[in-house]
Design a protein around this motif. Structure first.
Motif, mmCIF file in Angstrom:
data_model
loop_
_atom_site.group_PDB
_atom_site.id
_atom_site.type_symbol
_atom_site.label_atom_id
_atom_site.label_comp_id
_atom_site.label_asym_id
_atom_site.label_seq_id
_atom_site.Cartn_x
_atom_site.Cartn_y
_atom_site.Cartn_z
ATOM 1 N N ASN A 102 0.693 -1.204 -0.096
ATOM 2 C CA ASN A 102 0.202 0.081 -0.187
ATOM 3 C C ASN A 102 0.818 1.269 0.109
ATOM 4 O O ASN A 102 1.860 1.307 0.664
ATOM 5 C CB ASN A 102 -1.042 -0.059 1.341
ATOM 6 C CG ASN A 102 -1.745 1.432 1.385
ATOM 7 O OD1 ASN A 102 -1.155 2.285 2.067
ATOM 8 N ND2 ASN A 102 -2.732 1.249 0.921
ATOM 9 N N SER A 104 0.218 5.576 -0.103
ATOM 10 C CA SER A 104 -0.489 6.868 -0.103
ATOM 11 C C SER A 104 0.073 7.959 -0.184
ATOM 12 O O SER A 104 1.273 8.053 0.496
ATOM 13 C CB SER A 104 -1.584 6.678 1.001
ATOM 14 O OG SER A 104 -0.966 6.564 2.319
ATOM 15 N N GLU A 134 -4.544 6.839 -2.550
ATOM 16 C CA GLU A 134 -3.478 5.769 -2.187
ATOM 17 C C GLU A 134 -3.892 4.533 -3.225
ATOM 18 O O GLU A 134 -4.863 4.664 -4.087
ATOM 19 C CB GLU A 134 -4.188 4.984 -0.962
ATOM 20 C CG GLU A 134 -5.655 4.291 -1.013
ATOM 21 C CD GLU A 134 -5.893 3.481 0.173
ATOM 22 O OE1 GLU A 134 -5.303 3.549 1.371
ATOM 23 O OE2 GLU A 134 -6.976 2.604 0.218
ATOM 24 N N GLY A 135 -2.874 3.608 -3.408
ATOM 25 C CA GLY A 135 -2.703 2.525 -4.373
ATOM 26 C C GLY A 135 -2.512 1.241 -3.822
ATOM 27 O O GLY A 135 -1.541 1.353 -2.696
ATOM 28 N N ASN A 136 -3.162 0.218 -3.931
ATOM 29 C CA ASN A 136 -2.986 -1.245 -3.358
ATOM 30 C C ASN A 136 -2.576 -2.213 -4.588
ATOM 31 O O ASN A 136 -3.210 -2.115 -5.486
ATOM 32 C CB ASN A 136 -4.230 -1.485 -2.586
ATOM 33 C CG ASN A 136 -4.540 -0.526 -1.450
ATOM 34 O OD1 ASN A 136 -3.885 -0.500 -0.701
ATOM 35 N ND2 ASN A 136 -5.646 0.298 -1.726
ATOM 36 N N MET A 154 -5.916 -5.273 -6.713
ATOM 37 C CA MET A 154 -5.268 -4.040 -7.361
ATOM 38 C C MET A 154 -6.509 -2.790 -7.263
ATOM 39 O O MET A 154 -7.540 -3.167 -7.698
ATOM 40 C CB MET A 154 -4.885 -4.169 -8.709
ATOM 41 C CG MET A 154 -3.783 -5.298 -9.113
ATOM 42 S SD MET A 154 -3.270 -5.473 -10.788
ATOM 43 C CE MET A 154 -4.418 -6.643 -11.294
ATOM 44 N N SER A 155 -6.138 -1.880 -6.741
ATOM 45 C CA SER A 155 -7.028 -0.623 -6.594
ATOM 46 C C SER A 155 -6.380 0.882 -6.371
ATOM 47 O O SER A 155 -5.073 0.687 -5.799
ATOM 48 C CB SER A 155 -8.016 -0.953 -5.311
ATOM 49 O OG SER A 155 -7.265 -0.835 -4.129
ATOM 50 N N ILE A 156 -7.129 1.743 -6.634
ATOM 51 C CA ILE A 156 -6.926 3.120 -6.473
ATOM 52 C C ILE A 156 -7.883 3.876 -5.851
ATOM 53 O O ILE A 156 -8.985 3.563 -6.393
ATOM 54 C CB ILE A 156 -6.368 3.748 -7.706
ATOM 55 C CG1 ILE A 156 -5.038 3.258 -8.358
ATOM 56 C CG2 ILE A 156 -5.966 5.322 -7.654
ATOM 57 C CD1 ILE A 156 -4.694 3.704 -9.866
#
Length: 276
Positions: A102, A104, A134-136, A154-156
């Motif tokens: 993660n 951010s 944030e990005g994961n 995967m996410s933003i």
């Protein structure tokens, strides 16, 4: 003559010193860096792989940097974290290999309730309100499943964020209590559709609503930090708690990762001064 010269020199140096000190106070930039290790329990569900909930131990590393100028309203925050977990099912005959990275970055608007803010030697209550980007990136892998053995994460997200910190004297030293809450408001994430394999997506090119818009309605998540900075001689120890509750319900797939961790680490505080 010499007395006048020395007197003029003393007055000049005193004036320059006072002017320099004024600029120094106005230009003080405070940087606080912390590194922490967390250990705790996690509860993992992903119905793409299994309808079972998996429980086990989670280990994580968190690095956080905060920068602000006491004479300005905006402050900057950056955080990087990485975690790994090995949860198991109720029968203890299958494990997940789980991990997430993660990152951010964000800004906060600062409100000083009391204290001057230009020194840590004064009692001070500070409120901060802002948002993080944030990005994961991570995933799950099942050591037993013969159908869907893994799931990518995967996410933003855009996350509203609030922080309350309080500097207070105790035993002739300054302690800092800090609480932060971050909650994704909206974003995008990758997800296969229900019954869709990764082979279909990446080999055959049969995409099916795999980039999903997320919000509080289908991905209500939240992260809490509660820490206490304890000065011990020349070192500042940080202990605390993190509650990381990530969940989603998209494309017919329910997923959650709930983690409660005990944190311990250290803090370094810097002051960068601009001299004009």
């Amino acid at each position: 003559m010499k007395m006048r010269y020395y007197s003029f020199l003393v007055i000049l140096l005193t004036s320059l010193s006072a002017y320099s000190q004024r600029d120094t106070i106005q230009g003080d930039n405070i940087t606080v860096k912390s590194n922490m290790v967390g250990i705790g329990g996690t509860n993992v569900l992903d119905t793409y792989i299994s309808p079972e909930k998996y429980r086990g131990m989670d280990i994580r590393f968190i690095s956080m940097t905060e920068k602000w100028n006491p004479n300005k309203k905006l402050s900057y925050q950056r955080m990087f974290s990485i975690n790994a977990a090995l949860p198991h099912n109720r029968a203890e005959n299958c494990n997940y290999l789980a991990g997430m990275i993660n990152y951010s970055w964000g800004l906060h608007y600062n409100i000083i309730v009391n204290g001057q803010g230009s020194t840590v030697k004064q009692q001070q209550l500070r409120l901060q309100f802002g948002a993080l980007l944030e990005g994961n990136l991570g995933g799950l892998y099942s050591t037993r499943s013969s159908n869907n053995v893994g799931q990518a994460k995967m996410s933003i997200n855009i996350c509203p964020s609030a922080i309350v910190s309080y500097d207070f004297p105790l035993w002739n030293r300054m302690f800092t209590a800090r609480y932060e809450i971050d909650a994704p408001l909206f974003g995008i994430m990758f997800s296969p559709n229900y019954g869709q394999s990764y082979y279909e997506i990446f080999t055959e090119g049969n995409s099916d609503h795999n980039i999903v818009l997320t919000s509080l309605g289908n991905a209500p998540s939240m992260r809490h930090f509660l820490t206490l900075d304890i000065p011990i001689k020349s070192v500042t120890l940080r202990v605390g708690y993190e509650g990381d509750f990530q969940q989603s319900n998209v494309n017919g797939i329910k997923s959650h990762v709930w983690t409660n961790s005990f944190l311990i680490g250290y803090v370094k505080r810097f002051k960068l001064t601009k001299i004009r």
